[in-house]
Enzyme design. Structure first.
Site, PDB file in Angstrom:
ATOM      1  CB  CYS A   1      41.598  38.985  48.177  1.00 64.50           C
ATOM      2  SG  CYS A   1      41.279  39.623  49.824  1.00 64.50           S
ATOM      3  CE1 TYR A   2      39.324  32.543  43.915  1.00 66.72           C
ATOM      4  CE2 TYR A   2      38.373  33.051  46.052  1.00 66.72           C
ATOM      5  CZ  TYR A   2      38.931  32.152  45.177  1.00 66.72           C
ATOM      6  OH  TYR A   2      39.109  30.847  45.560  1.00 66.72           O
ATOM      7  CG  PHE A   3      42.313  40.879  42.968  1.00 67.10           C
ATOM      8  CD1 PHE A   3      42.314  42.244  43.206  1.00 67.10           C
ATOM      9  CD2 PHE A   3      42.812  40.029  43.940  1.00 67.10           C
ATOM     10  CE1 PHE A   3      42.816  42.751  44.400  1.00 67.10           C
ATOM     11  CE2 PHE A   3      43.305  40.523  45.128  1.00 67.10           C
ATOM     12  CZ  PHE A   3      43.308  41.893  45.364  1.00 67.10           C
TER      13      PHE A   3
END
Length: 183
Positions: A44-46
């Site tokens: 999961c890239y934020f």
């Protein structure tokens, strides 16, 4: 084995594989250690809604690996070789904390990954649906003065697998995946 992932710099060369099975045949002719095989990694890239991190050539990722159970907080950039990761115990809590700080998930992706150690280097073999098979040759260090010599050694190691500069993939998985969504 964890010493393979210590340091604030990572020299990494990513190659697109024409044949994963041929690559693994060559690997099996060498002396190596297995860290894990065929783990499913969920990344999961934020970023902020304005994509501030992307604009600064930085990435922030929470990675969950199964069945190994490894959970990581990974920050890359802004320099190409800058990479730091730390183990975390509660990925959901880390994601919640990032949301509280104003970061949102901008990309969620999955890959199948195997990690092997050949001497002081680590090789990851990745399969990403829709993108193909890749091998990353890498080493981490705190000594910035070693980056170029390690890069040369990684090129030599990759050549033993029949890989050359024409097989290099310079884009991150995040970038490749994002580009595949816009096509």
């Amino acid at each position: 084995m964890s010493e393979h992932f210590e340091g604030k710099f990572e020299v990494e060369l990513k190659y697109r594989l024409k044949s994963k099975s041929q690559f693994l045949t060559i690997l099996n002719s060498m002396t190596y250690e297995v860290m894990l095989e065929d783990n499913l990694e969920s990344d999961c890239y934020f970023d902020t809604p304005e994509q501030v991190l992307l604009a600064e050539n930085k990435s922030l990722c929470i990675r969950e690996m199964e069945p190994s159970g490894i959970k990581l907080w990974i920050v890359k950039g802004p320099e190409a070789d800058r990479c730091e990761a730390t183990n975390i115990t509660d990925a959901n809590k880390a994601k919640s904390m990032l949301n509280t700080m104003g970061y949102d998930v901008v990309l969620a992706m999955k890959k199948t990954r195997s990690i092997y150690f050949v001497g002081e280097f680590h090789i990851t073999v990745d399969t990403l649906s829709g993108l193909g098979d890749f091998a990353e040759f890498a080493i981490m260090t705190d000594d910035e003065s070693l980056l170029e010599s390690y890069r040369s050694e990684l090129i030599i190691l990759a050549s033993k697998f029949g890989l050359s500069s024409t097989d290099l993939e310079h884009r991150s998985y995040r970038k490749m995946y994002s580009e595949s969504l816009t096509v």
